[in-house]
Scaffold this active site. Structure first.
Site, short mmCIF file in Angstrom:
data_model
loop_
_atom_site.label_atom_id
_atom_site.label_comp_id
_atom_site.label_asym_id
_atom_site.label_seq_id
_atom_site.Cartn_x
_atom_site.Cartn_y
_atom_site.Cartn_z
N ALA A 161 0.86 -1.18 0.00
CA ALA A 161 0.00 0.00 0.00
C ALA A 161 0.89 1.23 0.00
O ALA A 161 2.04 1.17 0.45
CB ALA A 161 -0.88 -0.01 1.23
N GLU A 214 4.10 -5.07 7.32
CA GLU A 214 3.27 -4.04 7.98
C GLU A 214 3.68 -3.79 9.42
O GLU A 214 3.65 -2.65 9.90
CB GLU A 214 1.78 -4.43 7.93
CG GLU A 214 1.15 -4.36 6.55
CD GLU A 214 1.32 -5.64 5.73
OE1 GLU A 214 2.14 -6.49 6.12
OE2 GLU A 214 0.61 -5.78 4.72
N GLY A 270 0.50 -5.06 0.69
CA GLY A 270 -0.69 -5.13 -0.17
C GLY A 270 -0.42 -5.82 -1.49
O GLY A 270 -1.33 -6.37 -2.11
N GLU A 307 -0.74 -9.38 -0.75
CA GLU A 307 -2.18 -9.63 -0.53
C GLU A 307 -2.93 -9.68 -1.86
O GLU A 307 -3.84 -10.49 -2.04
CB GLU A 307 -2.75 -8.56 0.40
CG GLU A 307 -2.20 -8.70 1.82
CD GLU A 307 -2.54 -7.51 2.71
OE1 GLU A 307 -2.16 -6.37 2.36
OE2 GLU A 307 -3.18 -7.72 3.76
#
Ligand code: COA
Length: 260
Positions: free
Chosen positions: A66, A134, A111, A114
């Site tokens: 992200a 993270e 992300g 993911e």
């Protein structure tokens, strides 16, 4: 439809989506997430598209997570909304009844990992690197890693990756079951296309039914999942594709499936 952060190429039944922010290692900002959702919504019903390849632009990254510059100032409610929005977009790819292959060409972090896990199949370049870093930023994953990583690699290994934030190379990712195949960097695009073409050679109704049975059946009690499979097995027996597939076998020729 024009996208500002994605490249979309549709050729011979294959849609290739390239996340295109190479100067930011293809980090997922709000625009990328929105456009990924729009692309999934457009491709799912598109009869010209049999399957999807997702990849990242440039030599360095699939997606490096992200976009931290956006996360840095979010309020708690904005964080929750961001997480739910991203989860919904990734779920669109996972729930697609057309095969989606991640072609992982470099950093596949946070992300990015993911997003790859929401795809049906992951093929990695041997230069790819994986991780859920993270915790190093004082947050946890927001786009599904705590749910999908344990399902893919087992709870113990998932917790290790999630809690240490460590990066693993492509061969380790293959060894623990995070990716399906590791190939030389130069062969990645061709390998992803070859695998997708091999799937597109099969009957599309059967492919869609298998994707649905695995996706929906995974969360069901075993008897219900088995019933779903049996219902698909029966339903597919009504199709011209089933008659064609079996006739082709008996006549020792290649089947020509038509999706009906
Ligand atoms: N969000 C925002 N920007 C990112 C990013 C991210 N997740 N990952 C990389 N970038 C940006 C960098 O800030 C840099 O931008 P700049 O040139 O304007 O300074 C550019 O992409 C190149 O990254 P850089 O860090 O210089 O490359 P590197 O080869 O030295 O390191 C990584 C590569 C992947 C190890 C490093 O970029 C990194 O740790 N990224 C963050 C990974 C992460 O924590 N992801 C999870 C987020 S929840």
């Amino acid at each position: 439809m024009p996208y500002s952060t994605l490249l979309l190429d549709i050729k011979d039944g294959i849609a290739t989506i390239t996340v295109n922010r190479p100067d930011k290692l293809n980090a997922l900002n709000a625009t990328v997430i929105r456009e990924l959702g729009e692309a999934a919504a457009a491709l799912e019903p598109d009869a010209a598209v049999g399957g999807v390849i997702l990849t990242g632009a440039g030599p360095k990254a699939f997606v490096a997570g992200a976009d931290i510059s956006e996360l840095a100032s979010q309020t708690p409610l904005e964080g929750k909304a961001r997480s739910l929005a991203g989860q919904a977009v990734f779920r669109r790819f996972e729930a697609m009844r057309k095969p989606v292959i991640a072609a992982i060409n470099g950093f596949c972090l946070g992300g990015g990992c993911e997003l790859a896990m929401a795809c049906h199949i992951r093929i990695a370049s041997e230069t790819a690197k994986f991780g859920q870093p993270e915790v190093k930023l004082g947050i946890g994953p927001g786009y599904g890693a705590t749910v999908r990583l344990p399902r893919l690699v087992g709870r113990g290994r998932a917790i290790q990756l999630l809690l240490t934030g460590e990066m693993i190379d492509a061969h380790e990712a293959w060894r623990i079951g995070l990716v399906n195949r590791v190939v030389p960097a130069a062969a990645l695009g061709a390998e992803a296309e070859t695998m997708l073409r091999a799937i597109l050679d099969q009957g599309p109704l059967a492919v869609a039914a298998v994707l649905e049975a695995v996706d929906a059946g995974y969360e069901m009690p075993t008897p219900e999942a088995l019933l779903l499979e049996a219902n698909h097995f029966g339903l597919l027996s009504s199709t011209a594709d089933m008659r064609e597939g079996m006739a082709a076998f008996l006549e020792k020729r290649r089947a020509a499936f038509r999706g009906r």
